[in-house]
Design an enzyme around this catalytic site. Structure first.
Site, PDB file in Angstrom:
ATOM      1  CB  THR A  98      -0.924   0.023   1.224  1.00 17.39           C
ATOM      2  OG1 THR A  98      -1.804  -1.105   1.159  1.00 17.39           O
ATOM      3  CG2 THR A  98      -1.756   1.302   1.251  1.00 17.39           C
ATOM      4  CE  LYS A 173      -5.544  -1.277   1.635  1.00 16.18           C
ATOM      5  NZ  LYS A 173      -4.235  -1.947   1.714  1.00 16.18           N
ATOM      6  CE  LYS A 241       2.059   2.046   4.829  1.00 12.71           C
ATOM      7  NZ  LYS A 241       1.699   1.284   3.604  1.00 12.71           N
TER       8      LYS A 241
END
Length: 297
Positions: A98, A173, A241
């Site tokens: 990711t 995502k 994150k």
């Protein structure tokens, strides 16, 4: 494609690489920054462990990676010992990290210059999804390369979809993580409210989970939340994150994410409570701490 490489054997990559062997039938070459982890994987699944991404990628038809963040992706692709330095022509690199859409586009362009293919393919489903081979994989890149890579990805995926050109998988995502942040915060507030109101929250969820309030988070996390158990699952540090990536992209495309920004700060409070490695459902612990300590997490 008979030979694959897998770079990054963390809690996700380790079982994903295993599925390539046991379900996909691939001869798999692996690299992990901690070499002992790679050696352990080989002892369990066979294949061979290498000391650099380039060595693992040499001769492979398809190379997978699942590492930490943008700079890690750059290191294992275009870095001095990166896979792009050794991959054979027309091979495919599939990145399950990711990361930002920018780094996906950057790697796609670098791959094209070398006669390679790059697909950004972040996943959803967590450690359990990786272990059970039922991940959701969101892909961006060229359709012809995706079509070639999909049979291998299907070894550990329940759903694998091409969303568009380079970076589209990462953007999807981001949408996924924005949705999860809101759902987990809502569930945490609801359970904390129910507990404060003196309700039997297990019975409450038994009822409302059959209606419009139902969600994956409710079905899979409410029991552990009510038991104050958070030492598992997708870590708060990782979620922060990811949400940072979402907020940075929103600043670029002009969208407004007030809920996401708020939940990101709430996760910062959880980190300050010592919960950086707790599961993301620990937003509930923050609210319970505030409820019992007069408004301070």
């Amino acid at each position: 494609m008979a030979t694959a490489a897998f770079i990054g054997l963390g809690v996700m990559g380790y079982p994903m690489a295993g599925h390539l062997v046991r379900k996909g039938g691939y001869d798999v070459r692996v690299y992990n920054r901690t070499h002992a982890r790679g050696d352990k994987w080989v002892a369990e699944y066979g294949g061979k462990a290498f000391r650099t991404p380039a060595e693992a990628a040499e001769g492979a038809d398809i190379v997978f990676a699942c590492v930490g963040a943008d700079d890690d992706v750059r290191a294992v692709t275009t870095g001095p010992d990166g896979a792009f330095q050794a991959m054979k022509g027309d091979a495919i690199f599939v990145d399950h990290t990711t990361a930002s859409a920018d780094v996906a586009r950057e790697c796609h362009a670098a791959a094209r210059e070398k006669g390679l293919h790059f697909i950004d393919a972040p996943v959803s489903g967590g450690q359990a999804g990786a272990e059970n081979g039922v991940l959701t994989v969101m892909c961006g890149g060229d359709e012809a390369a995706f079509d070639r890579a999909k049979p291998a990805i299907d070894s550990f995926a329940r759903s694998c979809v091409l969303l568009g050109g380079p970076g589209s998988g990462q953007l999807c995502k981001m949408v996924n993580q924005i949705c999860i942040a809101g759902v987990v915060q809502g569930l945490s507030e609801a359970l904390s409210f129910g507990r404060a109101a003196g309700l039997d929250c297990e019975k409450v969820v038994e009822v409302i989970s059959k209606g419009a309030a139902q969600s994956w988070q409710m079905e899979n996390r409410y029991k552990t939340m009510l038991q104050d158990k958070f030492d598992f699952g997708f870590a708060v540090d990782w979620m922060r994150k990811d949400l940072g990536i979402c907020l940075a992209e929103a600043r670029r495309n002009g969208s407004t994410l007030p809920m996401t920004a708020a939940v990101d700060q709430f996760y910062g409070d959880v980190q300050n409570m010592g919960g950086g490695r707790w599961d993301t459902s620990s937003l509930f612990a923050r609210l319970e701490a505030m409820r019992t300590k007069g408004g301070k997490a």
